[in-house]
Design a protein around this motif. Structure first.
Motif, PDB file in Angstrom:
ATOM      1  N   ALA A  80       5.690  -2.549  -5.139  1.00 13.56           N
ATOM      2  CA  ALA A  80       5.571  -3.668  -5.834  1.00 13.56           C
ATOM      3  C   ALA A  80       6.183  -4.599  -4.459  1.00 13.56           C
ATOM      4  CB  ALA A  80       6.450  -4.205  -7.001  1.00 13.56           C
ATOM      5  N   VAL A  86      -1.669  -7.778  -4.573  1.00 14.33           N
ATOM      6  CA  VAL A  86      -2.054  -7.012  -5.675  1.00 14.33           C
ATOM      7  C   VAL A  86      -3.487  -7.452  -6.140  1.00 14.33           C
ATOM      8  CG1 VAL A  86      -1.844  -6.116  -7.846  1.00 14.33           C
ATOM      9  CG2 VAL A  86       0.183  -6.364  -6.321  1.00 14.33           C
ATOM     10  N   LEU A  99      -1.724  -6.542 -19.282  1.00  8.56           N
ATOM     11  CA  LEU A  99      -1.330  -7.640 -18.302  1.00  8.56           C
ATOM     12  C   LEU A  99      -0.707  -8.784 -19.109  1.00  8.56           C
ATOM     13  CD1 LEU A  99      -3.438  -7.147 -15.172  1.00  8.56           C
ATOM     14  CD2 LEU A  99      -1.120  -6.278 -15.428  1.00  8.56           C
ATOM     15  N   THR A 109       0.414  -1.455 -14.306  1.00  9.83           N
ATOM     16  CA  THR A 109       1.001  -2.337 -14.901  1.00  9.83           C
ATOM     17  C   THR A 109       2.584  -2.835 -14.660  1.00  9.83           C
ATOM     18  OG1 THR A 109       1.412  -1.118 -16.915  1.00  9.83           O
ATOM     19  CG2 THR A 109      -0.514  -2.541 -16.983  1.00  9.83           C
ATOM     20  N   CYS A 112       2.623  -4.525 -11.305  1.00 15.53           N
ATOM     21  CA  CYS A 112       2.336  -5.915 -11.377  1.00 15.53           C
ATOM     22  C   CYS A 112       3.278  -6.741 -11.932  1.00 15.53           C
ATOM     23  CB  CYS A 112       0.880  -6.073 -12.403  1.00 15.53           C
ATOM     24  SG  CYS A 112      -0.683  -5.265 -11.780  1.00 15.53           S
ATOM     25  N   THR A 115       6.069  -6.845  -9.090  1.00 14.39           N
ATOM     26  CA  THR A 115       5.683  -7.407  -7.720  1.00 14.39           C
ATOM     27  C   THR A 115       5.788  -9.143  -7.798  1.00 14.39           C
ATOM     28  OG1 THR A 115       4.251  -7.599  -6.034  1.00 14.39           O
ATOM     29  CG2 THR A 115       3.422  -7.849  -8.224  1.00 14.39           C
ATOM     30  N   CYS A 119      -1.262 -12.119  -6.620  1.00 18.01           N
ATOM     31  CA  CYS A 119      -2.117 -11.236  -7.636  1.00 18.01           C
ATOM     32  C   CYS A 119      -3.534 -11.541  -7.995  1.00 18.01           C
ATOM     33  CB  CYS A 119      -1.201 -11.060  -8.952  1.00 18.01           C
ATOM     34  SG  CYS A 119       0.297 -10.112  -8.631  1.00 18.01           S
ATOM     35  N   TRP A 147      -2.133 -15.399 -12.017  1.00 19.75           N
ATOM     36  CA  TRP A 147      -3.203 -14.442 -11.336  1.00 19.75           C
ATOM     37  C   TRP A 147      -4.398 -15.536 -11.162  1.00 19.75           C
ATOM     38  CZ3 TRP A 147      -3.612  -9.148 -11.137  1.00 19.75           C
ATOM     39  CH2 TRP A 147      -2.419  -8.525 -11.598  1.00 19.75           C
TER      40      TRP A 147
END
Length: 453
Positions: A80, A86, A99, A109, A112, A115, A119, A147
């Motif tokens: 991460a 990502v 998520l 996951t 994610c 990190t 993303c 995201w």
């Protein structure tokens, strides 16, 4: 040199048939100069083997959170921290739901959640699954969390269905990823842990969202329903004649395509034009203003953003002649009895809980004055004003220019010239308008009445 050169990318692969495209994507990322480490879910391995990805990346593929050798050094945390980016492709409905819920029940996951890298995800699922309210809610939640969503595309799917939900092609993902690195999207986690993201309190400065080189914010409108009117209306005089205007519908169709490219579900209500329907968009054809109003009213219940781009006729015949009107010998004039058409955009803003509403003002003189008057009188959130008398721009042309106006909440009497958009292709102009609109739209949401929330 590609913007991806030197970037450290964790490529996440979840359990969808589109996983076969991830092999091509991994190869393209390496070709662009990126360092790539692959994390696969258990289900993804049913579609493509870790060995394939290892051969393409030259790196060991991670598949398990409970790998004693990797976790001896807290491998998921190190992974991460290692990542600059990502990227999950494909991102299935199940993975997006996990998520969005903040789950960390497998390696992907968990990485994610741990990190602070940028993303991005490329959704891939059946069209019915993608259009389901739960999937749309999860997509919108992930965008709000920072995201960036790439796609999805629309078209024929592996199951035989046709519609939205196809994963973008690897080449298109590379282009979108390079666009994301242009600096127009803040990287998730770029703020200190004790900082509050700016959009939680008020809309960021719109200029910060202006695209460079025609780039758009893929996924910025995911989970949102955008309704757009386009083209002219025709008001019948008799069975063979009508009143209308020079609108070609090109601007409205360009806006529909741009909104779709940002991930929105788009309903395009079109007057009589000869343009092809953009892929992945629901089109409703109408002829006159009354029909357009009926179509708008039907589309409004779940509409988040309404864009009134159509050139609606202000008047219609009080009585349409049943048969063709014949010229009367010796008569020098014909008198038509006209009545006012319904004001479609005003009917939208007059609702108790109106959507965010964008209007257009096509003027031949005193652009600012007329645009400001319409902005205030119709209670619009944003107005796009253009000078249709300018040569080569406006009605029927492929290019256009615009000045965007909106009002400050605490100074409603003062017009704000938000941005002047110089002449450019209508598709590029449409993207620039929507990107400018984004922070205004997000700033509009906290101000809505609790009744509307």
């Amino acid at each position: 040199m590609s913007r991806l050169a030197g970037q450290r990318i964790v490529l996440g692969i979840s359990a969808g048939i589109a996983a076969y495209k991830s092999a091509v994507l991994a190869r393209l990322l390496k070709k662009a100069g990126a360092e790539v480490r692959v994390v696969m879910t258990e289900g993804a391995q049913a579609f493509i083997t870790p060995l394939t990805l290892q051969a393409l990346t030259g790196e060991e593929v991670r598949t398990s959170l409970l790998d004693p050798r990797a976790e001896a050094g807290m491998g998921h945390i190190e992974l991460a921290k290692w990542a600059d980016i990502v990227l999950i492709a494909p991102a299935t409905a199940d993975l997006m739901a996990r998520l969005a819920a903040g789950m960390a029940d497998d390696l992907l996951t968990t990485v994610c959640l741990a990190t602070r890298a940028r993303c991005l995800l490329a959704p891939a699922m059946n069209q019915a699954m993608w259009s389901h309210p739960a999937s749309q809610h999860n997509a919108a939640t992930l965008v709000e969390m920072g995201w960036q969503q790439l796609g999805p595309d629309a078209g024929e799917q592996a199951c035989g269905d046709v519609g939205g939900g196809r994963m973008l092609e690897p080449e298109d993902i590379i282009k979108a990823l390079e666009a994301a690195l242009s600096g127009h999207f803040p990287a998730p986690g770029a703020l200190p842990l004790d900082a509050t993201p700016e959009h939680d309190n008020h809309a960021p400065t719109p200029d910060a969202f202006m695209p460079a080189g025609g780039e758009t914010h893929a996924g910025a409108l995911a989970g949102h329903h955008v309704v757009i009117t386009a083209g002219p209306t025709r008001e019948a005089i008799d069975p063979v004649r009508y009143l209308s205007n020079h609108s070609s519908g090109k601007m409205g169709f360009a806006l529909a395509s741009a909104a779709r490219d940002m991930g929105a579900r788009v309903t395009l209500i079109a007057g009589p034009v000869t343009l092809a329907t953009p892929e992945g968009i629901t089109r409703i054809n109408v002829i006159c203003a009354v029909e357009m109003l009926e179509a708008v009213n039907a589309a409004l219940p779940d509409c988040d953003i309404f864009i009134g781009c159509a050139a609606v006729a202000d008047y219609r015949l009080a009585d349409i002649a049943e048969h063709k009107l014949k010229k009367v010998p010796g008569s020098a004039a014909l008198t038509l009895n006209l009545i006012e058409n319904p004001d479609i955009i005003a009917s939208v803003t007059d609702r108790e809980c109106p959507p965010f509403t964008v209007g257009f003002a096509a003027e031949t003189r005193e652009l600012a004055r007329h645009a400001h008057d319409k902005l205030v009188r119709k209670r619009l959130d944003l107005i796009v004003a253009n000078d249709v008398a300018a040569p080569g721009l406006g009605f029927g042309a492929d290019d256009n220019a615009a000045v965007l106006y909106h009002l400050e909440p605490d100074q409603p009497e003062v017009p704000v010239t938000s941005h002047t958009l110089s002449p450019r292709a209508k598709q590029d102009l449409a993207s620039a308008i929507l990107v400018y609109m984004l922070p205004l739209y997000h700033g509009h949401q906290p101000m809505r009445s609790p009744v509307c929330s």
